[in-house]
Design a protein around this motif. Structure first.
Motif, PDB file in Angstrom:
ATOM      1  N   LEU A 118       0.811  -1.224   0.000  1.00  0.00           N
ATOM      2  CA  LEU A 118       0.000   0.000   0.000  1.00  0.00           C
ATOM      3  C   LEU A 118       0.842   1.270   0.000  1.00  0.00           C
ATOM      4  O   LEU A 118       0.294   2.372   0.067  1.00  0.00           O
ATOM      5  CB  LEU A 118      -0.929   0.009   1.218  1.00  0.00           C
ATOM      6  CG  LEU A 118      -1.998  -1.068   1.253  1.00  0.00           C
ATOM      7  CD1 LEU A 118      -2.792  -0.975   2.551  1.00  0.00           C
ATOM      8  CD2 LEU A 118      -2.921  -0.948   0.063  1.00  0.00           C
TER       9      LEU A 118
ATOM     10  N   ARG B  60      -9.272  -1.599   3.100  1.00  0.00           N
ATOM     11  CA  ARG B  60      -8.276  -2.336   2.316  1.00  0.00           C
ATOM     12  C   ARG B  60      -7.543  -3.421   3.087  1.00  0.00           C
ATOM     13  O   ARG B  60      -7.111  -4.408   2.510  1.00  0.00           O
ATOM     14  CB  ARG B  60      -7.242  -1.364   1.750  1.00  0.00           C
ATOM     15  CG  ARG B  60      -7.788  -0.357   0.757  1.00  0.00           C
ATOM     16  CD  ARG B  60      -8.065  -0.973  -0.602  1.00  0.00           C
ATOM     17  NE  ARG B  60      -6.922  -1.616  -1.200  1.00  0.00           N
ATOM     18  CZ  ARG B  60      -5.971  -0.988  -1.876  1.00  0.00           C
ATOM     19  NH1 ARG B  60      -6.024   0.305  -2.057  1.00  0.00           N
ATOM     20  NH2 ARG B  60      -4.970  -1.663  -2.382  1.00  0.00           N
TER      21      ARG B  60
ATOM     22  N   ARG C 127      -2.591  -3.265   9.875  1.00  0.00           N
ATOM     23  CA  ARG C 127      -3.609  -2.219   9.977  1.00  0.00           C
ATOM     24  C   ARG C 127      -3.485  -1.465  11.301  1.00  0.00           C
ATOM     25  O   ARG C 127      -3.665  -0.246  11.353  1.00  0.00           O
ATOM     26  CB  ARG C 127      -5.003  -2.805   9.821  1.00  0.00           C
ATOM     27  CG  ARG C 127      -6.054  -1.699   9.706  1.00  0.00           C
ATOM     28  CD  ARG C 127      -7.371  -2.256   9.280  1.00  0.00           C
ATOM     29  NE  ARG C 127      -8.244  -2.397  10.430  1.00  0.00           N
ATOM     30  CZ  ARG C 127      -9.456  -2.907  10.376  1.00  0.00           C
ATOM     31  NH1 ARG C 127      -9.949  -3.348   9.235  1.00  0.00           N
ATOM     32  NH2 ARG C 127     -10.199  -2.974  11.442  1.00  0.00           N
TER      33      ARG C 127
ATOM     34  N   MET D 291      -3.803   8.209   1.202  1.00  0.00           N
ATOM     35  CA  MET D 291      -4.837   7.296   1.683  1.00  0.00           C
ATOM     36  C   MET D 291      -5.216   7.648   3.118  1.00  0.00           C
ATOM     37  O   MET D 291      -4.365   7.886   3.952  1.00  0.00           O
ATOM     38  CB  MET D 291      -4.347   5.854   1.638  1.00  0.00           C
ATOM     39  CG  MET D 291      -5.365   4.850   2.192  1.00  0.00           C
ATOM     40  SD  MET D 291      -4.693   3.176   2.355  1.00  0.00           S
ATOM     41  CE  MET D 291      -4.861   2.612   0.676  1.00  0.00           C
TER      42      MET D 291
ATOM     43  N   GLU E 262      -0.159   4.254  -2.293  1.00  0.00           N
ATOM     44  CA  GLU E 262      -1.420   4.888  -1.908  1.00  0.00           C
ATOM     45  C   GLU E 262      -1.297   5.633  -0.584  1.00  0.00           C
ATOM     46  O   GLU E 262      -1.893   6.690  -0.388  1.00  0.00           O
ATOM     47  CB  GLU E 262      -2.522   3.842  -1.822  1.00  0.00           C
ATOM     48  CG  GLU E 262      -2.853   3.268  -3.196  1.00  0.00           C
ATOM     49  CD  GLU E 262      -3.336   1.843  -3.117  1.00  0.00           C
ATOM     50  OE1 GLU E 262      -4.560   1.657  -3.233  1.00  0.00           O
ATOM     51  OE2 GLU E 262      -2.492   0.952  -2.937  1.00  0.00           O
TER      52      GLU E 262
ATOM     53  N   GLU F  84     -10.334   4.381   4.030  1.00  0.00           N
ATOM     54  CA  GLU F  84      -9.885   3.517   2.948  1.00  0.00           C
ATOM     55  C   GLU F  84      -8.917   2.446   3.471  1.00  0.00           C
ATOM     56  O   GLU F  84      -8.971   1.295   3.063  1.00  0.00           O
ATOM     57  CB  GLU F  84      -9.212   4.321   1.839  1.00  0.00           C
ATOM     58  CG  GLU F  84      -8.894   3.469   0.632  1.00  0.00           C
ATOM     59  CD  GLU F  84      -8.292   4.251  -0.514  1.00  0.00           C
ATOM     60  OE1 GLU F  84      -7.873   3.590  -1.475  1.00  0.00           O
ATOM     61  OE2 GLU F  84      -8.224   5.480  -0.453  1.00  0.00           O
TER      62      GLU F  84
END
Length: 114
Positions: free
Chosen positions: A66, A82, A89, A74, A69, A78
């Protein structure tokens, strides 16, 4: 303005082995992230757990996938859409929330649960 993203792996040796039923731990393996945009810096960290199918390598891979992004802007919503719940996370989500917003969020939750 693009953000600068740093993703780092750290291993901190424990003073004494940590024994539990699943095994013994000799070090705390931590993944940290730091995101800079201008003079603002956000930081987050997490510990991958093998019990949940995570490793330091898998968490680094999830984050690196990621990177483009994330540096492009981001946001938290989002990010949560994702990535599944887990160490990657968790670390990335931690830097998404400014300290004052985080405190306000938890005060609000505490009031609702009272």
């Amino acid at each position: 303005m693009l953000r600068e993203l740093s993703i780092t792996r750290h291993s901190y040796p424990l003073v004494a082995p940590f024994h539990i039923a699943r095994g013994v731990k000799y070090a705390a393996d931590v993944v940290t992230v730091e995101l800079r945009q201008g003079d603002r810096v956000g930081r987050g960290e997490s510990v991958p757990y093998g019990r949940y199918g995570e490793s330091v390598a898998s968490v680094l891979d999830e984050m690196e996938a990621l990177r483009g992004e994330l540096v492009a802007g981001m946001g938290r919503d989002e990010l949560q859409a994702r990535l599944p719940p887990g160490a990657a996370r968790n670390a990335l989500d931690a830097w998404c929330v400014p300290r004052s917003a985080s405190r306000q969020h938890w005060r609000s939750r505490a009031k609702r649960s009272s």
